[in-house]
Design an enzyme around this catalytic site. Structure first.
Site, PDB file in Angstrom:
ATOM      1  N   SER A 167      -3.191  -6.575  -6.842  1.00  0.00           N
ATOM      2  CA  SER A 167      -3.156  -5.453  -5.902  1.00  0.00           C
ATOM      3  C   SER A 167      -3.614  -5.899  -4.526  1.00  0.00           C
ATOM      4  CB  SER A 167      -4.060  -4.313  -6.392  1.00  0.00           C
ATOM      5  OG  SER A 167      -5.396  -4.486  -5.947  1.00  0.00           O
ATOM      6  N   ASP A 168      -3.192  -5.164  -3.506  1.00  0.00           N
ATOM      7  CA  ASP A 168      -3.773  -5.360  -2.180  1.00  0.00           C
ATOM      8  C   ASP A 168      -5.207  -4.845  -2.216  1.00  0.00           C
ATOM      9  OD1 ASP A 168      -3.957  -6.063   0.512  1.00  0.00           O
ATOM     10  OD2 ASP A 168      -1.944  -5.334   0.946  1.00  0.00           O
ATOM     11  N   TRP A 169      -5.945  -5.094  -1.153  1.00  0.00           N
ATOM     12  CA  TRP A 169      -7.391  -4.885  -1.168  1.00  0.00           C
ATOM     13  C   TRP A 169      -7.772  -3.396  -1.144  1.00  0.00           C
ATOM     14  CZ3 TRP A 169      -6.519  -9.348  -2.459  1.00  0.00           C
ATOM     15  CH2 TRP A 169      -7.480 -10.348  -2.570  1.00  0.00           C
ATOM     16  N   ILE A 186      -7.495  -0.746  -3.180  1.00  0.00           N
ATOM     17  CA  ILE A 186      -6.646   0.408  -3.490  1.00  0.00           C
ATOM     18  C   ILE A 186      -7.351   1.413  -4.400  1.00  0.00           C
ATOM     19  CG2 ILE A 186      -4.538  -0.959  -3.234  1.00  0.00           C
ATOM     20  CD1 ILE A 186      -4.171  -0.675  -6.308  1.00  0.00           C
ATOM     21  N   TYR A 217       0.817  -1.206   0.000  1.00  0.00           N
ATOM     22  CA  TYR A 217       0.000   0.000   0.000  1.00  0.00           C
ATOM     23  C   TYR A 217       0.861   1.270   0.000  1.00  0.00           C
ATOM     24  CZ  TYR A 217      -4.325  -2.494   1.425  1.00  0.00           C
ATOM     25  OH  TYR A 217      -5.440  -3.290   1.487  1.00  0.00           O
TER      26      TYR A 217
END
Length: 651
Positions: free
Chosen positions: A355-357, A359, A314
């Site tokens: 991707s991370d959650w 974004i 992030y």
């Protein structure tokens, strides 16, 4: 002679045929028709009565992916690059026993999502497996029958934190990742990951959102317990071994693999002031020590193991120069320099970038400033550095930076509109969709999306793995102090316990007493201190932040001090972050660091004649002043640490 076996098991069918020249692949299905071609069977997933190349398991994953891609609508492509979160009924603390099939049907059938994170609890393994089958049944009845890739956060240890790990339930409980850093044995780490792989595949999980290759260089950072520590060489070797176990080898994905997602590319552990970048107040990772290359190094172990996927951090990186230039001040998921130039081109990564959650979600006032009513409602968005862009613009920027798939979202219409309005090149979308489809084919998901709940019950938490996990828990213990050789304890003695089940002690022969005055020795379990400094923030209210020190008014410290005045006291401290143990060490006769261990295994270690073998995976600072003065990006650099990294006594 060809033999056909068709068995109805738990509402799905398995076909296993052996032909004279070609071995039939096992097929599991519910309603998909079968095609017979030269005594071989194939699923007719699109129900057109003929064998399409993507349905032909004899072909290679690339050929199959290209054929399927050519048949997909724009919305189906958009759904493929979404990695949503499966919706749970009776959701309590992020978990429950059953999926909401109506809402998940909307994700799968309407929004065309084909990858879902499961946070379903696993108190009943048969139920867990059967629920995953229900998602696959929804997918099988879509136009092309593309199966769901089901992912999971780590769920094989003692801790659980919403959005980061899942309660183990009946999954085998091993030490935390830090414990494997303390053991520092690639074979044990690989065996651990291999057992997790088999538990995952048996229950219908195909993607592991792990391991963390982050270096734990900022002692206050709340995500340290998910790392292997702060020694870059050890972390690299453990990451490589973990991925080899999870993907069942180092040659890439195949039918026995679980896709491993190494995270978080890159520099996440250098958290400014120790705050985590899930939070708006913690969006930066800083590098005053110019040590980004050290943070990159552990990921090379993942690349050597042919890791299938990478998840960016992030964080926005500060004080960093790459090829003489500072990267754009946006989160890594939007940063073309870090994803395309560095990860893709310099390190040659060809897999999926997930991707991370959230974004692309907005950061609301609650996200920025905390909840007005002090009860944060939903996980916040994390669009760090691109807050002023629209959600569609964020998707486009991330795709052009190098992202292939977006965690926690299902905004397919935004992608469709972006292509239709020529804001996004469909060829760029196709590139990501193809990467994702190749991995689905490579792990055999199109052939065997359904699992056998009875088989899952037999596999998960079986006695062999429980025994191995128990040994690993013990092996990860680090002996810090053993004054006058109080250890090993005499199991025939009278013992006072705190935070330990008395039944575990009596089973070993101890006489458990109610007060220290009646005891020959005391055993006390504690954990690294923390503060709730941001109670109105979703993750801040859940994460362990702030001081690592056992202050004079700390109740655990007071208990240890008072007990040690009466009886020799053994203290074991769970280190999810590097605790400052000066106060504790001054009173404890023996001091043992643990990284996740059952009461039974702990007491067995305390009475054993076998030497302790674990070594600290990070240094333990001497004071909070030393923590504040150390560089957040440099490993093991605090002034006069109480215990140096790698420390560990025998008996």
């Amino acid at each position: 002679m060809t033999k056909l076996t068709a068995l109805c098991l738990f509402s799905f069918t398995t076909v296993n045929v052996f032909a004279a020249t070609t071995a039939q692949q096992m097929l599991t299905y519910r309603t998909a028709p079968l095609l017979q071609i030269e005594q071989l069977h194939f699923k007719d997933l699109n129900r057109n009565g003929s064998l399409d190349p993507y349905e032909d398991w004899r072909l290679d994953p690339v050929t199959r992916a290209e054929n399927l891609l050519a048949q997909m609508t724009l919305k189906e492509k958009a759904g493929t690059i979404m990695h949503g979160t499966a919706i749970i009924t009776n959701n309590s603390n992020g978990q429950g026993q059953h999926y909401d099939l109506s809402l998940n049907r909307q994700l799968i059938s309407d929004k065309k999502v084909t990858s879902l994170l499961s946070r379903l609890s696993a108190d009943s393994i048969a139920t867990f497996a059967a629920e995953n089958n229900k998602l696959q049944e929804l997918a099988e009845n879509t136009r092309l029958g593309i199966p769901i890739s089901i992912s999971s956060d780590p769920r094989n240890s003692f801790t659980q934190l919403d959005g980061m790990s899942v309660s183990a339930g009946k999954f085998t409980k091993w030490p935390e990742f830090l414990g494997f850093g303390a053991i520092n044995d690639e074979n044990i780490t690989k065996r651990y990951a291999d057992s997790v792989r088999q538990e995952y595949r048996a229950t219908g999980i195909h993607i592991a959102l792990s391991p963390q290759a982050d270096l734990a260089t900022e002692p206050r950072w709340p995500r340290i317990d998910g790392t292997f520590g702060e020694n870059a060489e050890i972390v690299k070797r453990m990451v490589k071994a973990y991925i080899e176990g999870m993907q069942n080898g180092s040659r890439g994905l195949h039918s026995g693999s679980v896709v491993s997602v190494v995270k978080h590319w890159v520099g996440y552990g250098a958290a400014q002031d120790g705050w985590d970048s899930h939070n708006a107040y913690g969006k930066y990772a800083v590098f005053p020590g110019n040590s980004l290359p050290q943070h990159i190094y552990p990921f090379t172990g993942a690349f050597e193991a042919n890791v299938a996927a990478v998840m960016p951090a992030y964080s926005i990186l500060k004080d960093v120069q790459l090829n003489g230039k500072a990267p754009e001040p946006v989160a890594v998921g939007f940063n073309r320099t870090l994803l395309t130039d560095l990860l893709r081109r310099q390190y040659g990564f060809e897999g999926v970038i997930l991707s991370d959650w959230l974004i692309t979600h907005d950061c609301s006032s609650e996200c920025r400033e905390g909840a007005v009513n002090h009860v944060p409602s939903l996980p916040p968005g994390a669009p760090w550095g691109v807050e002023k862009l629209t959600q569609q613009q964020r998707f486009i920027k991330a795709l052009n930076a190098g992202i292939d798939q977006f965690g926690g979202v299902s905004n397919t219409d935004l992608i469709v509109t972006a292509v239709q309005q020529r804001r996004l090149d469909e060829a760029r979308l196709d590139l990501s969709v193809k990467r994702i489809l190749i991995q689905k084919f490579a792990i055999g998901l199109f052939e065997t999306p359904f699992v056998d709940p009875e088989h899952a019950e037999a596999v998960v938490g079986n006695p062999t793995w429980r025994k191995e996990a128990r040994k690993a828990q013990i092996k990860s213990l680090v002996l810090l102090k053993n004054q006058q050789h109080i250890l090993p304890l005499n199991r025939k003695s009278k013992i006072f316990l705190h935070n330990i089940d008395a039944k575990a002690a009596t089973a070993l022969g101890f006489d458990v007493v109610a007060t220290p005055e009646k005891a020959d020795a005391a055993v006390i379990r504690i954990a690294t201190p923390y503060e709730i400094l941001h109670p109105t923030y979703f993750f801040g209210a859940r994460q362990h932040e702030g001081s690592l020190d056992f202050s004079s008014d700390n109740t655990d410290y007071q208990l240890i001090r008072n007990t040690a005045r009466i009886v020799p006291t053994v203290v074991t401290v769970y280190l999810d972050r590097p605790a400052i143990l000066g106060n504790i060490q001054a009173h404890a006769s023996a001091l043992v660091a643990n990284f996740g261990i059952s009461d039974e295994a702990l007491l067995a270690a305390l009475v054993s004649q076998t030497d302790f073998s674990g070594k600290l995976p990070f240094e333990l600072p001497s004071s909070m002043k030393a923590v504040a003065e150390q560089l957040p990006d440099v490993p093991s650099d605090s002034h006069a640490p109480l215990y140096r990294i790698g420390f560990g006594l025998p008996h």
